[in-house]
Write a protein that holds these residues in place. Structure first.
Motif, mmCIF file in Angstrom:
data_model
loop_
_atom_site.group_PDB
_atom_site.id
_atom_site.type_symbol
_atom_site.label_atom_id
_atom_site.label_comp_id
_atom_site.label_asym_id
_atom_site.label_seq_id
_atom_site.Cartn_x
_atom_site.Cartn_y
_atom_site.Cartn_z
ATOM 1 N N PHE A 17 1.408 3.507 -6.432
ATOM 2 C CA PHE A 17 0.171 2.809 -6.971
ATOM 3 C C PHE A 17 -0.064 3.507 -8.258
ATOM 4 O O PHE A 17 -0.331 2.930 -9.310
ATOM 5 N N LEU A 18 -0.100 5.118 -8.069
ATOM 6 C CA LEU A 18 -0.260 5.759 -9.302
ATOM 7 C C LEU A 18 0.642 5.371 -10.530
ATOM 8 O O LEU A 18 0.405 5.320 -11.430
ATOM 9 N N SER A 19 1.928 5.158 -10.310
ATOM 10 C CA SER A 19 2.906 4.784 -11.532
ATOM 11 C C SER A 19 2.619 3.448 -11.660
ATOM 12 O O SER A 19 2.847 3.290 -13.016
ATOM 13 N N SER A 20 2.311 2.725 -10.933
ATOM 14 C CA SER A 20 1.847 1.214 -11.620
ATOM 15 C C SER A 20 0.471 1.419 -12.605
ATOM 16 O O SER A 20 0.457 0.816 -13.740
ATOM 17 N N GLY A 73 8.032 -7.571 -12.746
ATOM 18 C CA GLY A 73 8.683 -6.449 -13.230
ATOM 19 C C GLY A 73 8.041 -5.093 -12.374
ATOM 20 O O GLY A 73 8.896 -3.959 -11.776
ATOM 21 N N ILE A 74 6.732 -5.059 -12.315
ATOM 22 C CA ILE A 74 6.095 -4.110 -11.414
ATOM 23 C C ILE A 74 5.979 -4.164 -10.324
ATOM 24 O O ILE A 74 6.398 -3.034 -9.598
ATOM 25 N N ILE A 75 6.094 -5.307 -9.834
ATOM 26 C CA ILE A 75 6.327 -5.473 -8.298
ATOM 27 C C ILE A 75 7.769 -4.820 -7.872
ATOM 28 O O ILE A 75 7.842 -4.009 -6.917
ATOM 29 N N ILE A 76 8.699 -5.359 -8.459
ATOM 30 C CA ILE A 76 10.163 -4.803 -8.315
ATOM 31 C C ILE A 76 10.045 -3.246 -8.252
ATOM 32 O O ILE A 76 10.552 -2.652 -7.449
ATOM 33 N N GLY A 77 9.514 -2.764 -9.450
ATOM 34 C CA GLY A 77 9.635 -1.350 -9.499
ATOM 35 C C GLY A 77 8.817 -0.591 -8.671
ATOM 36 O O GLY A 77 9.614 0.545 -8.024
ATOM 37 N N VAL A 78 7.939 -0.973 -8.101
ATOM 38 C CA VAL A 78 7.007 -0.123 -7.374
ATOM 39 C C VAL A 78 7.681 -0.436 -5.878
ATOM 40 O O VAL A 78 7.945 0.490 -5.126
ATOM 41 N N GLY A 79 8.176 -1.677 -5.450
ATOM 42 C CA GLY A 79 8.806 -2.074 -4.492
ATOM 43 C C GLY A 79 10.033 -0.862 -3.988
ATOM 44 O O GLY A 79 10.542 -0.567 -3.118
ATOM 45 N N ALA A 80 10.883 -0.775 -5.481
ATOM 46 C CA ALA A 80 12.172 -0.119 -5.285
ATOM 47 C C ALA A 80 11.549 1.337 -4.909
ATOM 48 O O ALA A 80 12.272 2.148 -4.358
ATOM 49 N N VAL A 81 10.605 1.908 -5.693
ATOM 50 C CA VAL A 81 10.187 3.331 -5.549
ATOM 51 C C VAL A 81 9.656 3.391 -4.046
ATOM 52 O O VAL A 81 10.351 4.415 -3.498
ATOM 53 N N GLY A 84 1.382 -3.528 -8.640
ATOM 54 C CA GLY A 84 1.769 -2.304 -7.824
ATOM 55 C C GLY A 84 1.381 -2.482 -6.298
ATOM 56 O O GLY A 84 2.170 -2.354 -5.668
ATOM 57 N N LEU A 85 0.097 -3.302 -6.291
ATOM 58 C CA LEU A 85 -0.274 -3.354 -4.733
ATOM 59 C C LEU A 85 0.815 -4.355 -3.938
ATOM 60 O O LEU A 85 1.200 -4.142 -3.020
ATOM 61 N N ILE A 86 1.176 -5.490 -4.694
ATOM 62 C CA ILE A 86 2.070 -6.490 -4.044
ATOM 63 C C ILE A 86 3.417 -5.638 -3.990
ATOM 64 O O ILE A 86 4.217 -5.962 -2.898
ATOM 65 N N GLY A 87 3.939 -4.862 -4.781
ATOM 66 C CA GLY A 87 5.127 -3.909 -4.736
ATOM 67 C C GLY A 87 5.128 -3.020 -3.647
ATOM 68 O O GLY A 87 6.050 -3.023 -2.879
ATOM 69 N N ILE A 88 4.048 -2.594 -3.196
ATOM 70 C CA ILE A 88 3.576 -1.474 -2.263
ATOM 71 C C ILE A 88 3.907 -2.388 -1.043
ATOM 72 O O ILE A 88 4.686 -2.208 -0.063
ATOM 73 N N VAL A 93 7.281 -1.478 1.593
ATOM 74 C CA VAL A 93 7.035 -1.243 2.896
ATOM 75 C C VAL A 93 7.729 -2.084 3.821
ATOM 76 O O VAL A 93 8.541 -1.782 4.648
ATOM 77 N N GLY A 94 7.484 -3.471 3.411
ATOM 78 C CA GLY A 94 8.148 -4.437 4.245
ATOM 79 C C GLY A 94 9.645 -4.274 4.066
ATOM 80 O O GLY A 94 10.707 -4.262 5.163
ATOM 81 N N THR A 95 10.408 -4.004 2.959
ATOM 82 C CA THR A 95 11.855 -3.846 2.854
ATOM 83 C C THR A 95 12.146 -2.803 3.590
ATOM 84 O O THR A 95 13.353 -2.796 4.115
ATOM 85 N N ALA A 96 11.422 -1.597 3.560
ATOM 86 C CA ALA A 96 12.185 -0.389 4.275
ATOM 87 C C ALA A 96 11.896 -0.518 5.611
ATOM 88 O O ALA A 96 12.733 -0.213 6.354
ATOM 89 N N GLN A 97 10.708 -1.138 6.323
ATOM 90 C CA GLN A 97 10.802 -1.338 7.850
ATOM 91 C C GLN A 97 11.801 -2.379 7.938
ATOM 92 O O GLN A 97 12.568 -2.391 9.203
ATOM 93 N N GLY A 98 11.992 -3.582 7.252
ATOM 94 C CA GLY A 98 13.090 -4.529 7.484
ATOM 95 C C GLY A 98 14.405 -3.703 7.488
ATOM 96 O O GLY A 98 15.519 -3.954 8.509
ATOM 97 N N SER A 99 14.786 -3.021 6.455
ATOM 98 C CA SER A 99 15.994 -2.251 6.617
ATOM 99 C C SER A 99 16.304 -1.508 7.779
ATOM 100 O O SER A 99 17.403 -1.235 8.164
ATOM 101 N N SER A 100 15.029 -0.908 8.284
ATOM 102 C CA SER A 100 15.220 0.035 9.269
ATOM 103 C C SER A 100 15.405 -0.777 10.721
ATOM 104 O O SER A 100 16.215 -0.415 11.604
ATOM 105 N N ALA A 101 14.715 -1.898 10.560
ATOM 106 C CA ALA A 101 15.030 -2.887 11.703
ATOM 107 C C ALA A 101 16.362 -3.405 11.991
ATOM 108 O O ALA A 101 17.057 -3.571 13.081
#
Lengths: 405, 269
Positions: free
Chosen positions: A375-378, A27-35, A342-346, A350-358
């Motif tokens: 990180f702080l929100s997690s 849940g946190i991974i998805i949340g932070v990843g989405a943030v 949180g760390l995994i989510g970050i 970042v990977g998703t953002a770079q991927g969607s950019s590429a």
């Protein structure tokens, strides 16, 4: 109890149920990843809009002719022929807070240079244009006021045109033919990139407005005025004063409507900026919801964990753990879950953002701030949702806890 | 075994003055609940236990012996009365203060061992030291010495599931001794053990009592366990109804059959 020991106990407890721990972190991974992803995309979109505003020119106001209405048939905005060159000089010299004003008319034509040719937009203007549009010259020079007055046959090439006609360079000083008129190239404009509407602004040739009107279009009127105010705050006043001046110069009575339209381009772009901000906010909202859901997941599992380990808690209390020690133990466990998530989510964000950019060619900007925020929100989720289960553990009666089956 | 050095620091702390008892309970009551539904588990109990005594507490279920045990162990506070442990009045301490008293003065041994699963014997013994804030090196050193003392020097890295019941209870005893507590409280310590392991554990208790001067208070309903003690205190209906040397309280044949199985002990100093 030192933090090292607390972390070790937490780590051991989480490793004991590795599958459960990972599922809880999801849940946190998805949340932070989405943030992270939503902020990167939002920031990218805003930066793109800001860059477009920047490329238009500072504090830009555009005057375009009004519509002709004849026998109830309107020919649409820009069909009137009431904007004249002296109007521009009048705006530049009399309207307060005007940094510069330039006329602009355009036509399309085939441009020939030696064995090369290129179909492009021919723009006519005055030297003020470079200041008004914040557009500089990369090679050579822009044409001068004297050349405008003389209707000189000189041209300044946009970067795209230069590349297509003179792939080997050497544009400045060469002759290009436009509609059978030879023009001497005096300069090349710096690249400006796409306009806010996706048009390549560098695909153009600039000539003096007088030359354009006299030799290429045969028109006596001007299509647009570009007026730039000294500051963003001065833009509304410039719009008002320009309107009054033009009404006066066009001899319009109070009853007659404007025969021109004034557009505050920055306003239009501001609306787009606001839209992209709203979208970013919406995405962030979704991200927050998934963080909260992740937090509830952590709380749920921590409550289960406290119940499962009631006897352990009782024993720890019997051998001297204070309520605070137990509280910290479970809080650190929840925090470890949340922070790892949180760390995994970050990383995933970042990977998703770079991927969607590429892959999607979206403009994305992953800012250090968004990573810190993720990180702080997690961390916050860990504390908020870990506190209640930890407090329940700390409040247990050692006797009851020891006897718990 | 090098237990003498470990025990000496404890003995000086345990008996500050010549005659002060380690445990001094006066008119202790414990009432659960309020009004008509109130249960008077203890109805005024007084008991003095000298340092280095070995006391068995007996009595039927509901006699109040478990409640008394919890109060002696500072796991709970009495409704009224006073309790001085090693000279300190502990009956009105806060939860955290009680935790500190348990940590430093009392070692617990339970019927079900209560070892942390999937945690090595050594780490289990380190647990009280962890809450006492003892640095890591010292913790490890002390835990190893204690496990050696209870005869598990070669089982330091074993987890409870890899140990027999008797071995697990030895780990629990080592844990109870970790902070050098003068008082060992045992609740049916042999309840889950076969008779051979039981004898081993009881021998260990008696050894700790006789040689190291550790006061042992154990709760049991088994008269053959009580036979190992010097003194038997019997509870009924929330009161002490009997308190006498075990020589009188335990039938001779029980004592002989139990103690006959025990390994020889060195003479009491």
């Amino acid at each position: 109890m030192s933090i090292v020991n607390l972390l070790r106990i937490a780590w051991q407890a989480l490793r004991r149920n590795i599958t459960r721990s990972i599922l809880t972190m999801l849940g946190i991974i998805i949340g932070v990843g989405a943030v992270i992803t939503s902020m990167a995309i939002g920031a990218g979109a805003q930066a793109a809009v800001l860059a477009q505003i920047e490329s238009l020119g500072a504090n830009l106001v555009v005057v375009i002719p009004g519509a002709i209405t004849s026998g109830g048939v309107s020919l649409g905005t820009g069909s009137r022929t009431t904007l004249k060159l002296p109007d521009v000089d009048a705006i530049a010299s009399t309207v307060p807070d005007v940094a510069g004003a330039a006329p602009y008319s355009q036509t399309s034509a085939q441009v020939v240079a030696g064995g090369m040719n290129w179909y492009t937009v021919i723009g006519g203007t005055t030297p003020s244009y470079t200041g008004v549009r914040s557009w500089s010259v990369a090679q050579g020079r822009f044409f001068t006021s004297a050349e405008v007055d003389q209707a000189a046959k000189v041209a300044v090439l946009g970067n795209t045109v230069q590349q297509n006609l003179f792939p080997e360079g050497g544009a400045v000083g060469s002759i290009v033919i436009i509609k059978n008129v030879p023009f001497r190239v005096v300069g090349v404009l710096a690249p400006k990139g796409q306009s806010g509407f996706g048009r390549d602004q560098d695909d153009t040739v600039m000539v003096p407005i007088t030359t354009l009107l006299d030799r290429l279009t045969g028109q006596t009127w001007v299509q647009n005025f570009f007026v730039s105010a000294v500051t963003p705050e001065a833009v509304p006043a410039v719009v008002d004063a320009t309107e009054r001046l033009l009404r006066l110069r066009h001899h319009l009575t109070v009853a007659q409507p404007d025969d021109f339209t004034i557009r505050n381009i920055a306003d239009v772009q501001q609306v787009r900026l606001a839209t992209s901000q709203t979208q970013a906010l919406l995405l962030a909202g979704i991200a927050v919801v998934s963080l909260v859901v992740g937090g509830i997941g952590i709380m749920n599992i921590m409550l289960v964990s406290v119940t499962e380990r009631t006897r352990e808690i009782g024993l720890r209390m019997a051998v001297g753990a204070r309520g605070r020690d137990i509280l910290l133990q479970f809080l650190v466990e929840a925090l470890t879950l949340a922070c790892l998530g949180g760390l995994i989510g970050i990383a995933i964000g970042v990977g998703t953002a770079q991927g969607s950019s590429a892959l999607g060619h979206w403009p994305v900007i992953v800012s250090p701030f968004s990573i810190l925020l993720g990180f702080l929100s997690s961390l916050l989720v860990g504390v908020v949702f870990g506190f209640y289960p930890a407090q329940r553990a700390a409040a247990l009666d050692p006797i009851v806890a020891l006897r718990y089956e | 075994m090098t237990d003498g050095a470990l025990a000496r620091g404890r003995a000086t702390e345990a008996a500050p003055s010549t005659r002060e008892p380690l445990i001094d309970v006066r008119d202790m009551t414990k009432v659960y609940g309020e009004g008509d539904t109130a249960v008077r588990a203890l109805r005024g109990v007084s008991l003095r236990v000298q340092a280095d005594e070995f006391v068995a507490i007996m009595g039927p279920s509901g006699s109040g012996k478990s409640t008394f045990m919890h109060l002696l162990g500072c796991l709970d506070r009495p409704t009224s009365g006073s309790y001085r442990l090693a000279g300190q009045e502990v009956s009105r301490l806060s939860r955290d203060e009680l935790a500190a008293v348990r940590n430093r003065r009392i070692g617990f041994v339970f019927q079900s061992f209560n070892l942390l699963a999937r945690t090595t014997a050594q780490e289990n013994v380190e647990l009280p030291l962890l809450y006492a804030g003892v640095p890591r090196d010292l913790r490890v050193q002390r835990a190893r010495a204690l496990l050696q003392q209870v005869g598990l020097g070669d089982r330091l890295g074993h987890r409870p599931s890899e140990l027999s019941g008797g071995q697990q209870q030895r780990v629990a005893i080592a844990r109870a001794l970790a902070n050098g507590a003068p008082l060992l409280m045992a609740d049916e310590p042999t309840g889950n053990l076969d008779s051979a392991s039981s004898a081993e554990i009881m021998t260990l208790f008696r050894e700790l009592n006789r040689r190291d001067g550790i006061t042992v208070v154990l709760v049991t309903h088994d008269v053959s366990v009580a036979a190992w003690s010097n003194r038997v205190v019997t509870f009924r209906d929330g009161l002490i109804i009997d308190d006498r040397p075990s020589a009188e309280a335990v039938p001779r044949r029980v004592r002989e059959s139990m103690l006959g199985t025990a390994p020889a002990l060195e003479a009491r100093p």
